[in-house]
Design a protein around this motif. Structure first.
Motif, PDB file in Angstrom:
ATOM      1  N   ARG A  75       0.876  -1.162   0.036  1.00 46.20           N
ATOM      2  CA  ARG A  75       0.070   0.065  -0.241  1.00 46.20           C
ATOM      3  C   ARG A  75       0.964   1.301   0.094  1.00 46.20           C
ATOM      4  O   ARG A  75       1.896   1.154   0.481  1.00 46.20           O
ATOM      5  N   LEU A  78       1.984   6.433   4.175  1.00 43.96           N
ATOM      6  CA  LEU A  78       1.248   7.292   4.669  1.00 43.96           C
ATOM      7  C   LEU A  78       2.000   8.794   4.575  1.00 43.96           C
ATOM      8  O   LEU A  78       3.168   8.922   4.793  1.00 43.96           O
ATOM      9  N   ALA A 119      -7.938   6.703   7.232  1.00 40.17           N
ATOM     10  CA  ALA A 119      -6.744   6.092   6.773  1.00 40.17           C
ATOM     11  C   ALA A 119      -6.865   4.756   5.874  1.00 40.17           C
ATOM     12  O   ALA A 119      -6.385   4.611   4.702  1.00 40.17           O
ATOM     13  N   HIS A 122      -8.520   5.532   2.584  1.00 37.72           N
ATOM     14  CA  HIS A 122      -7.574   6.022   1.490  1.00 37.72           C
ATOM     15  C   HIS A 122      -6.608   4.893   1.147  1.00 37.72           C
ATOM     16  O   HIS A 122      -5.870   4.970   0.235  1.00 37.72           O
ATOM     17  N   TYR A 124      -3.983   3.713   3.020  1.00 40.66           N
ATOM     18  CA  TYR A 124      -2.290   3.906   3.040  1.00 40.66           C
ATOM     19  C   TYR A 124      -1.900   2.747   4.024  1.00 40.66           C
ATOM     20  O   TYR A 124      -2.644   1.952   4.761  1.00 40.66           O
TER      21      TYR A 124
END
Length: 544
Positions: A75, A78, A119, A122, A124
């Motif tokens: 992934r 962040l 989070a 998205h 991340y």
């Protein structure tokens, strides 16, 4: 000491020293005192010598197996600002002050679940350096575990194998962190189902249920007679996801299970299928108990509860023995009506729709029991039309609707409605009845709250403040507002930050508390807006 094994009496010497230390040198002096040394000092000298001898005398052992490398997390990383925010949220693991007034500072730990959800939304990956703190936070709060482990990803499961305090992550992860077979590898799937650990089998069943429900059901049926009762119950519960008419034959067989809990769960699942044979049997029984009487001034519902619970009813999931304080007949009636398809009642009761049916009077005090059973049926069958009818208008004087008998019942009925309608109903409830009973209802509303719902909550808080109400009784709703109110509402809150004039009958210090609470609300909403910006792709690009 020449690299050989310890002296034969070394173990015995050490045990003697430990015993002496536990009993005290006054009661048991050391066996070999050094000349001129007090007994306590001599004991410590002997312990130091024995420790060096024990360590030096150990023979080298083969090196342990080097652990495998942590798996890669594919992934995206962040954003830097969001990573800093995560560190701050995890550092505030105390969750705010332990009691009393909280001040105007946001409760960062209470924002962590929302941050994790965003989070994960998205996609991340968690920073490697944050994994220990994430696992510690999830260990302390079970409500954080699903989102925290999803965000932490495969490297957290790898790390959890080295710390007993984090083993919960392996238990919480599907299959204990094991990799499930490829969907096309039938042999590996069957082998894992027959030989895997329980957690692995549950994870496999859940994964197959989402992709190939027929195969999941076939695996379960193949080993069903040999499974333990508690395992059968867990496996059966997995059928809730994607429940369909194809599951009916298997569930009908489960009605004859030797475990009462398994039978009850099978009956509940079948009753959630309005076209099932069990639902039809329950409809016959329920309609024999409930009828429409047109002989008086107006139509009324008459109820004749069952006089016995026969073996057929028990096989279909009716529990014969009522809980303490409940009459047998009303207990049996409630279970029959709850399990009958709601589509049964319009034809039975004169072609009326749910609202008209719920509005009919019920004779002999049976209305509460009948309506409560219809509430449970609406929740089980996810029937929004019946839920609306039973909830009634949010502005009704009793605020309970014609059928909802408790706040918990209303909350369950609201959960069957779409989020916008749910929020609209709760906003209307608050506008009429205030916040005193709204906490549980607000808990089922989608986050962030819709604009009408947010305005209703803020207006009700403002009314309570102006009335000089005891402020601490609204702390629960205020805490919900901090987490659920749309940050766009900040502008409307600016006028509430000043300390209001206190009425003579107001709670002492209430004005200061209200100002403090609204300041904390505004600060928290601004912080949530910043969090969302840091996590958004546009915000990440701007930071970079």
């Amino acid at each position: 000491m020449n690299g050989s094994a310890p002296r034969p009496d070394a173990v015995g010497d050490w045990e003697d020293l430990v015993t002496t230390a536990l009993l005290g040198t006054d009661r048991r002096p050391p066996a070999r005192l050094a000349p001129g040394r007090p007994a306590p000092a001599a004991l410590l000298d002997a312990a130091a010598e024995a420790t060096v001898r024990r360590r030096a005398g150990l023979r080298p052992a083969p090196a342990g197996r080097r652990p495998e490398r942590a798996p890669e997390d594919p992934r995206p990383a962040l954003p830097t600002a969001a990573a800093g925010r995560l560190a701050a949220l995890l550092a505030d693991r105390s969750g705010g002050t332990g009691g009393g007034r909280r001040g105007s500072s946001p409760d960062l730990m209470e924002l962590l679940p929302q941050w994790l959800a965003a989070a994960n939304g998205h996609g991340y990956a968690a920073p490697a350096q944050a994994l220990p703190a994430l696992l510690d936070a999830a260990r302390g709060r079970t409500d954080l575990r699903p989102a925290a482990l999803a965000f932490a990803g495969p490297r957290a499961l790898w790390l959890a194998r080295f710390n007993p305090d984090w083993r919960f992550a392996l238990r919480s992860a599907p299959g204990g962190g094991a990799t499930l077979p490829d969907p096309g590898d039938a042999e590996a799937i069957r082998r894992l189902w027959e030989e895997g650990l329980f957690a692995e089998r549950v994870a496999l069943l859940g994964a197959l249920r989402a992709r190939t429900p027929d195969l999941a059901r076939e695996l379960l049926a193949g080993t069903w007679p040999t499974e333990r009762a508690e395992d059968r119950l867990m496996f059966l519960d997995s059928l809730r996801s994607g429940l369909s008419g194809a599951d009916e034959p298997f569930l009908e067989k489960a009605l004859g299970d030797r475990s009462r809990n398994v039978r009850a769960t099978a009956a509940e699942l079948l009753s959630a299928l309005p076209g099932s044979a069990l639902a039809a049997r329950m409809a016959v029984r329920a309609t024999a108990c409930v009828a429409l009487d047109r002989s008086g001034d107006g139509p009324v519902i008459v109820v004749e509860a069952p006089h016995e619970c026969d073996s057929g009813m028990e096989r279909d999931g009716v529990v014969a023995t009522p809980p303490a304080g409940r009459g047998e007949r009303s207990w049996w009636l409630g279970q029959l009506v709850e399990a009958a398809p709601l589509g049964t009642w319009p034809d039975r009761l004169g072609g009326r729709d749910p609202r008209e049916i719920v509005a009919l009077p019920v004779t002999d005090g049976w209305q509460g029991e009948l309506h409560a059973a219809w509430c449970r049926a609406a929740v089980r069958q996810r029937d929004a039309r019946w839920s609306r009818a039973l909830l009634g208008a949010p502005s009704a004087p009793e605020a309970g609707g014609p059928g909802a008998v408790s706040l918990a019942e209303r909350a369950k009925l609201l959960a069957t409605l779409d989020p916008a309608e749910r929020a609209e109903w709760v906003a209307g409830f608050i506008a009429t009845h205030g916040l005193s009973e709204a906490f549980q209802l607000l808990g089922v509303c989608a986050v962030p709250w819709s604009a009408p719902l947010g305005r209703a909550v803020v207006d009700a808080l403002n009314i309570a403040r102006d009335a000089g109400s005891y402020p601490w009784s609204f702390s629960g709703v205020m805490g919900l507002a901090e987490r659920c109110l749309d940050p766009a509402e900040v502008a409307r809150l600016q006028s509430l930050l000043a300390i209001p004039d206190e009425h003579e009958d107001a709670a002492p210090g209430a004005g200061g508390y209200w100002a403090e609470a609204f300041q904390r609300l505004v600060t928290t909403l601004r912080l949530r807006a910043a969090m969302a910006e840091e996590l958004s792709p546009a915000g990440a690009a701007g930071v970079g």
